[in-house]
Design a protein around this motif. Sequence first.
Motif, mmCIF file in Angstrom:
data_model
loop_
_atom_site.group_PDB
_atom_site.id
_atom_site.type_symbol
_atom_site.label_atom_id
_atom_site.label_comp_id
_atom_site.label_asym_id
_atom_site.label_seq_id
_atom_site.Cartn_x
_atom_site.Cartn_y
_atom_site.Cartn_z
ATOM 1 N N THR A 98 58.470 -0.219 130.772
ATOM 2 C CA THR A 98 57.844 1.116 130.646
ATOM 3 C C THR A 98 58.933 1.944 129.984
ATOM 4 O O THR A 98 60.159 1.835 129.574
ATOM 5 C CB THR A 98 57.131 1.554 131.927
ATOM 6 O OG1 THR A 98 56.458 2.679 131.658
ATOM 7 C CG2 THR A 98 58.442 1.844 132.882
ATOM 8 N N SER A 99 58.703 3.568 129.861
ATOM 9 C CA SER A 99 59.266 4.466 129.593
ATOM 10 C C SER A 99 60.374 5.075 130.684
ATOM 11 O O SER A 99 60.212 4.675 131.908
ATOM 12 C CB SER A 99 58.644 5.589 128.935
ATOM 13 O OG SER A 99 58.137 6.287 130.350
ATOM 14 N N HIS A 100 61.413 5.602 130.160
ATOM 15 C CA HIS A 100 62.325 6.033 131.466
ATOM 16 C C HIS A 100 61.620 6.918 132.128
ATOM 17 O O HIS A 100 61.895 7.000 133.365
ATOM 18 C CB HIS A 100 63.525 6.984 130.547
ATOM 19 C CG HIS A 100 64.714 7.170 131.348
ATOM 20 N ND1 HIS A 100 64.281 8.410 132.291
ATOM 21 C CD2 HIS A 100 65.916 6.622 131.595
ATOM 22 C CE1 HIS A 100 65.852 8.358 132.788
ATOM 23 N NE2 HIS A 100 66.569 7.279 132.484
ATOM 24 N N LYS A 101 60.863 7.993 131.666
ATOM 25 C CA LYS A 101 59.911 8.846 132.714
ATOM 26 C C LYS A 101 59.084 8.174 133.494
ATOM 27 O O LYS A 101 59.071 8.508 134.720
ATOM 28 C CB LYS A 101 59.184 9.973 131.680
ATOM 29 C CG LYS A 101 58.493 10.705 132.506
ATOM 30 C CD LYS A 101 57.587 11.457 131.774
ATOM 31 C CE LYS A 101 56.559 12.544 132.474
ATOM 32 N NZ LYS A 101 56.172 12.258 133.576
ATOM 33 N N ASN A 102 58.222 7.148 133.088
ATOM 34 C CA ASN A 102 57.379 6.438 134.060
ATOM 35 C C ASN A 102 58.351 5.703 134.993
ATOM 36 O O ASN A 102 57.894 5.630 136.070
ATOM 37 C CB ASN A 102 56.749 5.048 133.164
ATOM 38 C CG ASN A 102 55.352 5.706 132.388
ATOM 39 O OD1 ASN A 102 55.208 7.028 132.636
ATOM 40 N ND2 ASN A 102 54.831 5.040 131.975
ATOM 41 N N ALA A 103 59.506 5.057 134.805
ATOM 42 C CA ALA A 103 60.296 4.633 135.574
ATOM 43 C C ALA A 103 60.827 5.313 136.761
ATOM 44 O O ALA A 103 60.496 5.358 138.104
ATOM 45 C CB ALA A 103 61.684 3.943 135.245
ATOM 46 N N ASP A 104 61.150 6.738 136.306
ATOM 47 C CA ASP A 104 61.422 7.758 137.196
ATOM 48 C C ASP A 104 60.376 8.220 138.062
ATOM 49 O O ASP A 104 60.480 8.358 139.440
ATOM 50 C CB ASP A 104 61.976 9.122 136.818
ATOM 51 C CG ASP A 104 63.399 9.033 136.070
ATOM 52 O OD1 ASP A 104 63.864 8.201 136.783
ATOM 53 O OD2 ASP A 104 63.690 9.833 135.456
ATOM 54 N N ASP A 105 58.993 8.275 137.626
ATOM 55 C CA ASP A 105 57.885 8.530 138.298
ATOM 56 C C ASP A 105 57.636 7.748 139.443
ATOM 57 O O ASP A 105 57.334 7.887 140.569
ATOM 58 C CB ASP A 105 56.728 8.799 137.519
ATOM 59 C CG ASP A 105 56.799 10.066 136.468
ATOM 60 O OD1 ASP A 105 57.480 10.948 136.882
ATOM 61 O OD2 ASP A 105 55.954 10.111 135.599
ATOM 62 N N LEU A 106 57.766 6.344 138.912
ATOM 63 C CA LEU A 106 57.555 5.169 139.886
ATOM 64 C C LEU A 106 58.346 5.206 141.315
ATOM 65 O O LEU A 106 58.428 4.899 142.271
ATOM 66 C CB LEU A 106 57.477 3.728 139.403
ATOM 67 C CG LEU A 106 56.141 3.829 138.404
ATOM 68 C CD1 LEU A 106 56.360 2.388 137.642
ATOM 69 C CD2 LEU A 106 54.827 3.633 139.325
#
Length: 143
Positions: free
Chosen positions: A40-48
């Motif tokens: 996924t994206s860097h942002k999605n990884a942070d959100d998870l």
Amino acid sequence: MHQAYPSLSQLQDDYFLIGSSALALTGINIASANDIDILTSHKNADDLKNSWSNRLKANYQTDGGSLFQSNFARFNFDIMDIEVMGDLEVKRNNTWIPVTVQDYFLFEENGYQIKIPTLEEQKRILLLFDRTKDKEKLKLITL
């Protein structure tokens, strides 16, 4: 994955199931899948990481060593751990190459959908990774 779907459904960027689990859901007879890999994206990884903070396996080290770099985390779920790789890159000839998915299909389960690379895309990604275990998976695809 039913425990993971509520958080996954809130993600804004694309995410894809890759690795052994993706092969299995594509119909490849794979002996076992030890975890679920999400690209996924860097942002999605942070959100998870925020959403699943109580499941985070702190200080987990992957077996990829210096071959990969990403916004990485591993999470403990009841059935199987989930590894998240945000903006994954693989090192080839001293150059970092972004791992992307060009073509995929939607796998649906219990009303949720997840994107899985087509078999050709999975082959391309495994060739890019080029580890022994990836070569073994490639043999299963070409049988």
